[in-house]
Design a protein around this motif. Sequence first.
Motif, PDB file in Angstrom:
ATOM      1  N   ALA A 107      -5.135  29.879 -22.668  1.00 57.18           N
ATOM      2  CA  ALA A 107      -4.325  28.885 -23.372  1.00 57.18           C
ATOM      3  C   ALA A 107      -5.153  28.062 -24.340  1.00 57.18           C
ATOM      4  CB  ALA A 107      -3.641  27.971 -22.352  1.00 57.18           C
ATOM      5  N   SER A 108      -6.445  27.893 -24.036  1.00 59.25           N
ATOM      6  CA  SER A 108      -7.296  27.040 -24.862  1.00 59.25           C
ATOM      7  C   SER A 108      -8.141  27.821 -25.860  1.00 59.25           C
ATOM      8  CB  SER A 108      -8.235  26.208 -23.975  1.00 59.25           C
ATOM      9  OG  SER A 108      -9.102  27.056 -23.234  1.00 59.25           O
ATOM     10  N   CYS A 109      -8.157  29.161 -25.745  1.00 59.73           N
ATOM     11  CA  CYS A 109      -9.016  29.969 -26.614  1.00 59.73           C
ATOM     12  C   CYS A 109      -8.231  31.146 -27.183  1.00 59.73           C
ATOM     13  CB  CYS A 109     -10.230  30.464 -25.831  1.00 59.73           C
ATOM     14  SG  CYS A 109     -11.394  31.420 -26.841  1.00 59.73           S
ATOM     15  N   SER A 112     -10.009  34.624 -27.200  1.00 62.09           N
ATOM     16  CA  SER A 112     -10.023  35.288 -25.895  1.00 62.09           C
ATOM     17  C   SER A 112      -8.641  35.815 -25.538  1.00 62.09           C
ATOM     18  CB  SER A 112     -10.500  34.317 -24.813  1.00 62.09           C
ATOM     19  OG  SER A 112     -11.862  33.980 -24.994  1.00 62.09           O
ATOM     20  N   ALA A 113      -7.609  35.075 -25.903  1.00 55.85           N
ATOM     21  CA  ALA A 113      -6.244  35.516 -25.618  1.00 55.85           C
ATOM     22  C   ALA A 113      -5.944  36.823 -26.344  1.00 55.85           C
ATOM     23  CB  ALA A 113      -5.245  34.438 -26.022  1.00 55.85           C
ATOM     24  N   ASP A 114      -6.413  36.921 -27.593  1.00 53.44           N
ATOM     25  CA  ASP A 114      -6.211  38.153 -28.357  1.00 53.44           C
ATOM     26  C   ASP A 114      -7.001  39.305 -27.743  1.00 53.44           C
ATOM     27  OD1 ASP A 114      -5.164  39.529 -30.776  1.00 53.44           O
ATOM     28  OD2 ASP A 114      -7.291  39.693 -31.273  1.00 53.44           O
ATOM     29  N   ARG A 120      -7.262  43.894 -21.917  1.00 50.98           N
ATOM     30  CA  ARG A 120      -7.121  43.445 -20.531  1.00 50.98           C
ATOM     31  C   ARG A 120      -8.481  43.110 -19.912  1.00 50.98           C
ATOM     32  NH1 ARG A 120      -2.183  41.892 -19.084  1.00 50.98           N
ATOM     33  NH2 ARG A 120      -2.775  42.291 -16.919  1.00 50.98           N
ATOM     34  N   LYS A 121      -9.466  42.820 -20.745  1.00 50.84           N
ATOM     35  CA  LYS A 121     -10.794  42.430 -20.301  1.00 50.84           C
ATOM     36  C   LYS A 121     -11.314  41.317 -21.192  1.00 50.84           C
ATOM     37  CE  LYS A 121     -12.358  46.951 -18.541  1.00 50.84           C
ATOM     38  NZ  LYS A 121     -12.735  46.526 -17.173  1.00 50.84           N
ATOM     39  N   LEU A 122     -12.301  40.560 -20.689  1.00 49.84           N
ATOM     40  CA  LEU A 122     -12.981  39.543 -21.472  1.00 49.84           C
ATOM     41  C   LEU A 122     -14.484  39.760 -21.345  1.00 49.84           C
ATOM     42  CD1 LEU A 122     -11.003  36.315 -20.472  1.00 49.84           C
ATOM     43  CD2 LEU A 122     -10.787  37.624 -22.595  1.00 49.84           C
TER      44      LEU A 122
END
Length: 235
Positions: A107-109, A112-114, A120-122
């Motif tokens: 929600a804040s980045c 990272s959300a994209d 489905r990984k970070l």
Amino acid sequence: MLGRTQSILTIADSITGSAADNATPGPPSRSRLAALSKRALDIAIAVTSLVLLSPLMLVVAAAIRLSMGAPVFYGHSRVGENGQVFACLKFRTMVNDAAAVLNRHLASCPTSADEWRQTRKLRRDPRVTALGNLLRRSSIDELPQLINVLKGDMSCVGPRPVVKEELAPYGAYLNEYLSVRPGLTGIWQISGRNTLSYASRVRLDALYVRRWSMKLDLVILMRTIPALLRFEDTA
């Protein structure tokens, strides 16, 4: 990365031929003897590995218990052969409130959300602890999946085990994925793993199913250890 992938596919071609790429989509038929041979190899490898690696696994379990508390293991729901859902076992590498931490971070980045929507990984996952990061980079966190192999949920070599939400991107390749047990390792792992795009991973999963042979499994198994030592692929 592309060179590694092409090398493996060249080996697959030399073993099984390249006609599979042009065939009608869908998994090829397997003989009962081939299926039994693959299962026998799975059991032999899983039993031997669990015996040899049990001291390491006990040390890791103790380290997780002391540094992160309970539980030591984590079972994540994955889709296996014929669509059967099973608990894919791993050593726990994340904080206990992982879902809440992920939601706040996404929600804040926006970047990272994209990244999460696409793969489905970070690469920089705020849920993963320092010990968990070490276990992931070395792939030690996946050793409990040897138990999944013994149970028949997984194979030593096969497609990546995926969650239900990841089935849709397989599209025309979905039948290939559902026709076999997912694997501890596969072409995707020795061809770049986390450096591959999602579409490339799906294609490699399908190619593995269509070109499968015992010889190809043995080639992949032999190349897995060197691949695991390339930490930049698992970071």
